[in-house]
Design an enzyme around this catalytic site. Structure first.
Site, PDB file in Angstrom:
ATOM      1  N   ASP A  47     -10.846   2.812   3.457  1.00  0.00           N
ATOM      2  CA  ASP A  47     -11.185   1.399   3.300  1.00  0.00           C
ATOM      3  C   ASP A  47     -12.686   1.178   3.156  1.00  0.00           C
ATOM      4  O   ASP A  47     -13.115   0.067   2.829  1.00  0.00           O
ATOM      5  CB  ASP A  47     -10.710   0.622   4.534  1.00  0.00           C
ATOM      6  CG  ASP A  47      -9.501  -0.246   4.234  1.00  0.00           C
ATOM      7  OD1 ASP A  47      -9.317  -0.624   3.069  1.00  0.00           O
ATOM      8  OD2 ASP A  47      -8.750  -0.543   5.185  1.00  0.00           O
ATOM      9  N   LYS A  66       0.838  -1.209   0.000  1.00  0.00           N
ATOM     10  CA  LYS A  66       0.000   0.000   0.000  1.00  0.00           C
ATOM     11  C   LYS A  66       0.871   1.256   0.000  1.00  0.00           C
ATOM     12  O   LYS A  66       0.618   2.195  -0.767  1.00  0.00           O
ATOM     13  CB  LYS A  66      -0.953  -0.028   1.211  1.00  0.00           C
ATOM     14  CG  LYS A  66      -2.046  -1.074   1.054  1.00  0.00           C
ATOM     15  CD  LYS A  66      -2.892  -1.298   2.311  1.00  0.00           C
ATOM     16  CE  LYS A  66      -3.873  -2.446   2.055  1.00  0.00           C
ATOM     17  NZ  LYS A  66      -4.753  -2.739   3.201  1.00  0.00           N
ATOM     18  N   GLN A  88      -4.862  -1.303   9.411  1.00  0.00           N
ATOM     19  CA  GLN A  88      -4.749  -2.653   8.860  1.00  0.00           C
ATOM     20  C   GLN A  88      -5.323  -3.675   9.847  1.00  0.00           C
ATOM     21  O   GLN A  88      -5.003  -3.650  11.034  1.00  0.00           O
ATOM     22  CB  GLN A  88      -3.273  -2.957   8.543  1.00  0.00           C
ATOM     23  CG  GLN A  88      -3.046  -4.251   7.789  1.00  0.00           C
ATOM     24  CD  GLN A  88      -3.628  -4.253   6.375  1.00  0.00           C
ATOM     25  OE1 GLN A  88      -3.763  -3.214   5.741  1.00  0.00           O
ATOM     26  NE2 GLN A  88      -3.995  -5.414   5.879  1.00  0.00           N
TER      27      GLN A  88
END
Ligand code: GUN
Length: 281
Positions: free
Chosen positions: A115, A48, A92
């Site tokens: 997200d 990422k 995460q």
């Protein structure tokens, strides 16, 4: 058999975003919060941050020890909510057991939720409103569109019911007029159901659990799994070697869904950036 090449499509999307970012000032900023040293999470986060740098974003990686306390993590979320350089951020997952994951996700401002995991964004998705979509399901739909795989009236079977993949991909497929069946660990006779699938989405997190006898000839197979074997090899949920012989289309692991997730995260950050601009007016 046609390979659904997520790596290639993701590259194309990143190139387009890079051209767009070159004209933007200030640059969009994405932060990634990583707790502990889960090897898979480290790989994902590395990918990422690399993608951010490649497209010209400002990127921040915020690392915490496995033993971090809830309050410290919440403070980091609050700081990122306030940070003017950061337009979107993610935490995460998974988080260590002593951390309340729901409270952390709830703390992310919806317009910074790159997200698409916050309850507001998931609720908007449920109601089919324009919103920030979860990166992996969004990436799967984009990949199917790229290969012109029609969904209307098709029987899509989703194996796995997580909040971040199974549930949202089932919803998006249904919104595209597929007939969707969701399977999970308590499903009786899984094979009977998967064998009916025109489109089979495997997101159970179990290495090679989808074998050739569970797949209809000519089915489209999407493998979201990323499982580490004892010898360190990364494999999906699908027995690729054998299933690829009967599928019409299939995603490889790696190089299928994973790069698409990252590309969609980058795209979502641009959406967050545009939302922030809107707030200034
Ligand atoms: N863990 C596995 N996939 C994801 C993802 O797409 N986002 C976050 N934040 N955590 C994950």
């Amino acid at each position: 058999m046609i390979l659904l090449d997520g790596k290639e499509l993701a590259k194309k999307i990143r190139t387009e975003i890079k051209e767009k970012v070159a004209k933007l000032d200030p640059k969009p900023g994405l932060a990634v919060v990583l707790v502990g040293n889960n090897p898979a999470s480290e790989v994902y986060v590395g990918g990422k941050v690399k993608a951010c740098d490649e497209v010209g974003f400002v990127s921040k990686k915020i690392l915490f020890d496995e033993t971090v306390e809830q309050a410290d993590l919440m403070r980091a979320i609050d700081d990122l909510n306030q940070d003017k350089e950061i337009h979107g951020f993610i935490v995460q997952l998974p988080l260590p057991d002593h951390i309340n994951e729901d409270l952390i996700i709830d703390g992310i401002l919806p317009h910074k939720d790159a997200d698409g995991f916050s309850p507001v964004n998931l609720g908007n998705m449920l109601m089919h409103k324009n919103t920030i979509l979860p990166a992996t399901p969004k990436g799967i739909i984009r990949l199917l569109e790229e290969y012109e795989i029609g969904l209307e009236g098709k029987h899509a079977v989703v194996v796995g019911r997580s909040n971040i993949v199974g549930k949202p991909i089932a919803l998006l497929l249904q919104q595209k007029n597929a007939t969707v069946t969701m399977c999970h660990s308590k499903t009786k006779d899984l094979k009977k159901v998967t064998k009916e699938a025109d489109i089979l989405i495997c997101a159970a997190g179990k290495a090679h659990m989808i074998t050739k006898d569970m797949v209809k000839r000519g089915a489209v197979v999407v493998d979201v799994g990323m499982n580490k074997l004892e010898d360190g090899m990364l494999v999906g949920d699908v027995d690729f070697e054998h299933v690829s012989k009967i599928a019409s289309h299939i995603t490889p692991v790696p190089g299928g869904v994973g790069p698409m997730t990252i590309a969609m995260l980058i795209e979502n950050t641009i959406e967050c950036y545009e939302l922030a601009k809107g707030f200034k007016h």
